[in-house]
Design a protein around this motif. Structure first.
Motif, PDB file in Angstrom:
ATOM      1  N   ARG A  97     -17.532  53.645 -77.452  1.00 58.94           N
ATOM      2  CA  ARG A  97     -16.711  53.056 -78.494  1.00 58.94           C
ATOM      3  C   ARG A  97     -15.304  52.876 -77.938  1.00 58.94           C
ATOM      4  O   ARG A  97     -14.822  53.744 -77.202  1.00 58.94           O
ATOM      5  N   PHE A  98     -14.660  51.793 -78.295  1.00 59.73           N
ATOM      6  CA  PHE A  98     -13.321  51.525 -77.774  1.00 59.73           C
ATOM      7  C   PHE A  98     -12.643  50.477 -78.648  1.00 59.73           C
ATOM      8  O   PHE A  98     -13.271  49.874 -79.533  1.00 59.73           O
ATOM      9  N   THR A  99     -11.345  50.247 -78.398  1.00 60.80           N
ATOM     10  CA  THR A  99     -10.551  49.285 -79.159  1.00 60.80           C
ATOM     11  C   THR A  99      -9.916  48.296 -78.191  1.00 60.80           C
ATOM     12  O   THR A  99      -9.349  48.694 -77.167  1.00 60.80           O
ATOM     13  N   ILE A 100     -10.027  47.014 -78.517  1.00 59.77           N
ATOM     14  CA  ILE A 100      -9.444  45.939 -77.702  1.00 59.77           C
ATOM     15  C   ILE A 100      -8.268  45.341 -78.473  1.00 59.77           C
ATOM     16  O   ILE A 100      -8.429  44.930 -79.630  1.00 59.77           O
ATOM     17  N   LYS A 101      -7.119  45.304 -77.852  1.00 62.09           N
ATOM     18  CA  LYS A 101      -5.946  44.685 -78.471  1.00 62.09           C
ATOM     19  C   LYS A 101      -5.786  43.260 -77.942  1.00 62.09           C
ATOM     20  O   LYS A 101      -5.958  43.023 -76.749  1.00 62.09           O
ATOM     21  N   PHE A 102      -5.468  42.339 -78.855  1.00 59.70           N
ATOM     22  CA  PHE A 102      -5.341  40.934 -78.458  1.00 59.70           C
ATOM     23  C   PHE A 102      -4.124  40.310 -79.142  1.00 59.70           C
ATOM     24  O   PHE A 102      -3.565  40.885 -80.099  1.00 59.70           O
ATOM     25  N   GLU A 103      -3.742  39.148 -78.667  1.00 57.28           N
ATOM     26  CA  GLU A 103      -2.652  38.383 -79.278  1.00 57.28           C
ATOM     27  C   GLU A 103      -2.963  36.899 -79.185  1.00 57.28           C
ATOM     28  O   GLU A 103      -3.561  36.435 -78.203  1.00 57.28           O
ATOM     29  N   VAL A 104      -2.585  36.186 -80.218  1.00 59.22           N
ATOM     30  CA  VAL A 104      -2.814  34.740 -80.309  1.00 59.22           C
ATOM     31  C   VAL A 104      -1.464  34.053 -80.463  1.00 59.22           C
ATOM     32  O   VAL A 104      -0.688  34.385 -81.366  1.00 59.22           O
ATOM     33  N   ASP A 105      -1.192  33.101 -79.579  1.00 59.72           N
ATOM     34  CA  ASP A 105       0.077  32.354 -79.609  1.00 59.72           C
ATOM     35  C   ASP A 105      -0.240  30.900 -79.962  1.00 59.72           C
ATOM     36  O   ASP A 105      -0.690  30.117 -79.119  1.00 59.72           O
ATOM     37  N   LEU A 106      -0.056  30.587 -81.238  1.00 63.38           N
ATOM     38  CA  LEU A 106      -0.330  29.233 -81.701  1.00 63.38           C
ATOM     39  C   LEU A 106       0.860  28.326 -81.432  1.00 63.38           C
ATOM     40  O   LEU A 106       2.027  28.748 -81.524  1.00 63.38           O
ATOM     41  N   LYS A 107       0.571  27.095 -81.111  1.00 65.63           N
ATOM     42  CA  LYS A 107       1.628  26.126 -80.843  1.00 65.63           C
ATOM     43  C   LYS A 107       2.453  25.897 -82.113  1.00 65.63           C
ATOM     44  O   LYS A 107       1.912  25.756 -83.203  1.00 65.63           O
ATOM     45  N   ASP A 108       3.758  25.883 -81.944  1.00 64.20           N
ATOM     46  CA  ASP A 108       4.712  25.660 -83.039  1.00 64.20           C
ATOM     47  C   ASP A 108       4.682  26.771 -84.081  1.00 64.20           C
ATOM     48  O   ASP A 108       5.156  26.582 -85.213  1.00 64.20           O
ATOM     49  N   ALA A 109       4.107  27.954 -83.744  1.00 63.08           N
ATOM     50  CA  ALA A 109       4.090  29.068 -84.687  1.00 63.08           C
ATOM     51  C   ALA A 109       5.411  29.817 -84.639  1.00 63.08           C
ATOM     52  O   ALA A 109       6.103  29.843 -83.600  1.00 63.08           O
ATOM     53  N   GLU A 110       5.770  30.425 -85.750  1.00 61.61           N
ATOM     54  CA  GLU A 110       7.026  31.152 -85.808  1.00 61.61           C
ATOM     55  C   GLU A 110       6.981  32.427 -84.966  1.00 61.61           C
ATOM     56  O   GLU A 110       7.980  32.808 -84.357  1.00 61.61           O
ATOM     57  N   LYS A 111       5.853  33.114 -84.952  1.00 64.94           N
ATOM     58  CA  LYS A 111       5.735  34.327 -84.148  1.00 64.94           C
ATOM     59  C   LYS A 111       4.295  34.479 -83.671  1.00 64.94           C
ATOM     60  O   LYS A 111       3.382  33.826 -84.175  1.00 64.94           O
ATOM     61  N   MET A 112       4.117  35.373 -82.700  1.00 65.13           N
ATOM     62  CA  MET A 112       2.799  35.596 -82.122  1.00 65.13           C
ATOM     63  C   MET A 112       1.960  36.459 -83.068  1.00 65.13           C
ATOM     64  O   MET A 112       2.455  37.409 -83.674  1.00 65.13           O
ATOM     65  N   CYS A 113       0.679  36.122 -83.203  1.00 69.83           N
ATOM     66  CA  CYS A 113      -0.252  36.885 -84.051  1.00 69.83           C
ATOM     67  C   CYS A 113      -0.961  37.937 -83.197  1.00 69.83           C
ATOM     68  O   CYS A 113      -1.530  37.607 -82.158  1.00 69.83           O
ATOM     69  N   LYS A 114      -0.897  39.182 -83.642  1.00 72.09           N
ATOM     70  CA  LYS A 114      -1.528  40.276 -82.895  1.00 72.09           C
ATOM     71  C   LYS A 114      -2.577  40.967 -83.754  1.00 72.09           C
ATOM     72  O   LYS A 114      -2.498  40.984 -84.982  1.00 72.09           O
TER      73      LYS A 114
END
Length: 385
Positions: free
Chosen positions: A300-317
């Motif tokens: 069992r484990f946890t994966i951290k990710f981030e999504v950077d959408l074009k023209d977005a105000e901030k990065m989604c984590k």
């Protein structure tokens, strides 16, 4: 937290049981078994074995061929050392899915544990069972005789008639047994000794057996030595009877390197990547049983990710919490998808599309699809070790 989850799952199962209609009833039936199996998994994590058995039994009553319910009930029985019940449930699950690696491995574990408990119950290798044997010195027999004679009535008493005196002479000591042939033929001197405090004699030589010094195996000779046995074990276990090779540290390093290398780039300029893997728990290994390899992993484990959408105000984590990765069938895997922050309505749909619906899905250009591909590569790499 587990109590809240169990209550929610049980409530969901109850609500699904009220659905009517032919098609909907079938869907509700599957939903009820899924909720009960998830509730049982939470009880297993809390080590509440009886509660897990009860929840799985409810699921089996709805669907007698539910592999997850049979498997998890078998695991709970095994923890309670109810071996017959555990083997019965695991065997039933294996009949439904003969290629399920997790069920096969757990059944082997149950059989091995039952054998170990049986040996322990019979006192195998337990030398305390010899404690009742009298190992006192023969020399103590004279003292015992004196003590017993002191309790007998004196000669001439009414209960003990007098005996005429007789001449006594000390009895000769028993002759020493002949020396063993090995001691007679040896060049080294030996002598016949009597160990103090014991009632037996033995032959002792002035020299002992030569000391065995381990020798390092030449790497060029290792393949030849490995081929001398018929099994696939290590050089020291060429017969391939039983051997366990722990691969947990390798699995942890391999998964961290593979998962943190995931990166996506879409045509519109949006990107996504996995940044870390932590909270790793569980174990992995290769078990050799009667010349056949069995590959076992339950991590069992946890994966951290981030999504950077074009023209977005901030990065989604966010993060993907993999709660069940113990089978080579992706449909058996379980994971929870969570966003760290609440997504703005304008970004929500695009971010969710890049993340994917779950690690069971093989959808391309999604984080979950890439995670699924890396987990399958991990299984293939483990089976090559």
């Amino acid at each position: 937290a587990y109590d809240d989850a169990v209550a929610a799952y049980v409530n969901g199962a109850d609500v699904a049981g009220t659905v009517e209609g032919a098609y909907r009833s079938q869907v509700a039936r599957d939903l009820r078994t899924a909720c009960l199996c998830n509730a049982a998994q939470a009880r297993l994590k809390e080590a509440k074995w009886d509660s897990a058995i009860d929840l799985c039994s409810q699921a089996v009553a709805i669907d007698a061929r539910c592999v997850k319910a049979l498997f998890r009930r078998g695991c709970a029985h095994l923890e309670l050392k109810q071996f017959e019940e555990a083997r019965r449930d695991l065997s039933a699950a294996l009949e439904v899915e003969p290629k399920n690696t997790a069920v096969k491995n757990k059944l082997v574990d149950a059989e091995r544990t039952q054998m170990e408990e049986a040996k322990r119950a019979k006192g195998a290798n337990n030398y305390d069972r010899f404690a009742h044997i009298d190992l006192s010195d023969d020399d103590n027999d004279d003292e015992t005789a004196k003590a017993s004679s002191s309790k007998t009535p004196p000669a001439g008493s009414p209960t003990q008639p007098a005996k005429p005196p007789t001449a006594t002479s000390p009895s000769p000591p028993p002759p020493a047994p002949p020396a063993p042939k090995e001691a007679q033929d040896a060049d080294q001197p030996s002598k016949y000794e009597k160990k103090s405090g014991t009632g037996y004699r033995y032959w002792a030589t002035s020299t002992s057996a030569p000391r065995v010094i381990p020798q390092k195996i030449d790497p060029n000779e290792a393949p030849k030595l490995a081929q001398q046995g018929s099994g696939s074990g290590s050089v020291w276990n060429a017969a391939g009877t039983y051997e366990e090779r722990d691969q947990t540290e390798w699995a942890k390093a391999h998964l961290r390197e593979a998962l943190t290398s995931i990166s996506l780039a879409l045509d519109d300029g949006s990107t996504a990547r996995c940044t870390a893997m932590d909270s790793f728990e569980g174990d992995a290994g290769v078990h050799l049983v009667r010349g056949k390899k069995r590959f076992i992993w339950d991590v069992r484990f946890t994966i951290k990710f981030e999504v950077d959408l074009k023209d977005a105000e901030k990065m989604c984590k966010g993060e993907i919490e993999v709660t069940d990765f113990s089978s080579d069938d992706p449909s058996d895997w379980e994971a929870n998808l969570r966003w760290k922050d609440k997504l703005p309505p304008s970004q929500h749909a695009r971010a969710v599309e890049m993340l994917g619906k779950g690690i069971q899905s093989d959808a391309a250009n999604t984080i979950c699809g890439c995670v699924r591909a890396e987990l399958l590569r991990f299984i293939a790499a483990l089976k090559e070790r």
